[in-house]
Design a protein around this motif. Sequence first.
Motif, PDB file in Angstrom:
ATOM      1  N   SER A 144     -53.151  69.643  80.919  1.00 44.43           N
ATOM      2  CA  SER A 144     -52.960  69.945  82.337  1.00 44.43           C
ATOM      3  C   SER A 144     -51.854  70.993  82.428  1.00 44.43           C
ATOM      4  O   SER A 144     -51.572  71.698  81.450  1.00 44.43           O
ATOM      5  CB  SER A 144     -52.604  68.663  83.090  1.00 44.43           C
ATOM      6  OG  SER A 144     -52.479  68.925  84.480  1.00 44.43           O
ATOM      7  N   GLN A 177     -51.364  66.893  86.821  1.00 42.98           N
ATOM      8  CA  GLN A 177     -50.772  65.853  85.975  1.00 42.98           C
ATOM      9  C   GLN A 177     -49.919  66.524  84.903  1.00 42.98           C
ATOM     10  O   GLN A 177     -50.258  66.526  83.736  1.00 42.98           O
ATOM     11  CB  GLN A 177     -51.874  64.989  85.354  1.00 42.98           C
ATOM     12  CG  GLN A 177     -51.419  63.607  84.918  1.00 42.98           C
ATOM     13  CD  GLN A 177     -52.605  62.690  84.712  1.00 42.98           C
ATOM     14  OE1 GLN A 177     -53.707  62.968  85.173  1.00 42.98           O
ATOM     15  NE2 GLN A 177     -52.385  61.583  84.030  1.00 42.98           N
ATOM     16  N   GLU A 224     -48.593  60.566  85.156  1.00 40.45           N
ATOM     17  CA  GLU A 224     -48.965  60.297  86.546  1.00 40.45           C
ATOM     18  C   GLU A 224     -49.633  61.509  87.178  1.00 40.45           C
ATOM     19  O   GLU A 224     -49.126  62.631  87.095  1.00 40.45           O
ATOM     20  CB  GLU A 224     -47.715  59.924  87.356  1.00 40.45           C
ATOM     21  CG  GLU A 224     -47.971  59.624  88.813  1.00 40.45           C
ATOM     22  CD  GLU A 224     -46.685  59.370  89.581  1.00 40.45           C
ATOM     23  OE1 GLU A 224     -46.776  59.107  90.794  1.00 40.45           O
ATOM     24  OE2 GLU A 224     -45.594  59.454  88.975  1.00 40.45           O
ATOM     25  N   ALA A 225     -50.773  61.272  87.826  1.00 43.50           N
ATOM     26  CA  ALA A 225     -51.419  62.318  88.631  1.00 43.50           C
ATOM     27  C   ALA A 225     -50.778  62.354  90.001  1.00 43.50           C
ATOM     28  O   ALA A 225     -50.431  61.319  90.564  1.00 43.50           O
ATOM     29  CB  ALA A 225     -52.913  62.051  88.753  1.00 43.50           C
ATOM     30  N   THR A 282     -56.584  66.490  86.291  1.00 45.70           N
ATOM     31  CA  THR A 282     -56.065  65.181  85.902  1.00 45.70           C
ATOM     32  C   THR A 282     -56.982  64.514  84.884  1.00 45.70           C
ATOM     33  O   THR A 282     -58.146  64.888  84.731  1.00 45.70           O
ATOM     34  CB  THR A 282     -55.927  64.257  87.120  1.00 45.70           C
ATOM     35  OG1 THR A 282     -57.231  64.005  87.670  1.00 45.70           O
ATOM     36  CG2 THR A 282     -55.041  64.893  88.188  1.00 45.70           C
TER      37      THR A 282
END
Length: 442
Positions: A144, A177, A224-225, A282
Amino acid sequence: MHVLITGASGFVGRRVTQALLAQGSRVTAAGRAPLPDARIAFIAADFVRDTDPAAWLPRLRGVDVVINLVGIIRERGSQRFAQLHVATPRALFAACVEGGVQGVIQLSALGADEHAATEYHLSKKAADDYLAALPLRSAIVQPSLIFGPGGGSAELFKTLAVLPLGVRLGRSPQLVQPIHIDDVAEAIVRLANSLAPAQPAAANGKAAPAPPCGSRRIALVGPEAMPLQDYLAALRRTLGLEPQRVLTLPDAAARAFAWLGSVLPGLPMDRDALRMLERGNTADPADTAALLGRPPRAVQDFMAPAQRGAERTLAQLNWLLPLLRLSIAAVWIITAYVSALVYPEADSYRLLQRTGVPSALGPLMLYGAAGLDLLLGVATLALPQRLRSPLWLAQIALIVFYSVLIAWRLPEFLAHPYGPLTKNLPMLAAIWLLYELEKGKR
């Protein structure tokens, strides 16, 4: 383990190279110029031209693992997706099969999958699919957003985070993310170690059987997204700033801005970038955590506390310095316009005569000076950074000359309530600041 890296001078490449050296691996960089580290061997290669496997085969002698880290987010000049993301990587991967390379790691991108729609994602996917079909052990890593010092996207998002007013492009969540560059580098090195040739067994001196051929696709993501605006807010909190006011543009306005970015160079957003943001970026962090043997670091841990003050200052300068340059250009251009077209010509000639300019030369000096001011303003906007140092010195010299001459021959301007001469002092300081910050940079 002997590793050949393409893109070793890039953002990810520098970190991966240093991590490999730290564990004692032998590293060779294939590129257009050697790296400054004497521990890194160099092989000349050009991803624009080297689209034939035969060009790569001699470079792979004695290489155990190849790591391809070459990539661009936008096409510029001779750098095209078709060569850099597809044709040359395919040639390299084919040569790896023929040359007996034990394993290959391909740096791809999250979103380079069956739902890919942009040229960037589609070109990455084309190389990924080709590699995955070869009789070769390989790993395709799809990160990401990557955060870290020296990263283009990291600098952009830090700058957006410190702006006094944020802008949200449309109403889609734009989920991201982000992952730290050190986690990405560690993951790639761990994969390289897993692909390296098996070491001889201690009991009989024979090598253990090599693992079967196959390819893995691994999403490298943070824990964490979050929506993009939440990511920027987290960076802003980490940098010690108050919450940012955010202006949400309607979807139509966001797309118009992205279209403009596709037409004008230098803008941070174009149509493809907006489409990738709207799609989201994500994945499940389980693979990343399993590869690292720990959870990837969270956004609030991206910057060490001791570095946050310096990071905040640099991020603020990223937008304040262009604003300062724009204002200086405006001063020169507006001055040229007023001198040539607005201020009464007869009054200008009288002032020139008082400074010692003969009447016959009045028009030449008036319009010549206005033309010079216009030229300096346009050059301030148009010249690349590496060429601006002489420009700043020329502006300083001209302002000093104007100021001294006017103070000597037109002393009433020294006592003018609007301070036309004393206002040159901050102008000189601002130009000198730009000169000091930019000199010697390439």
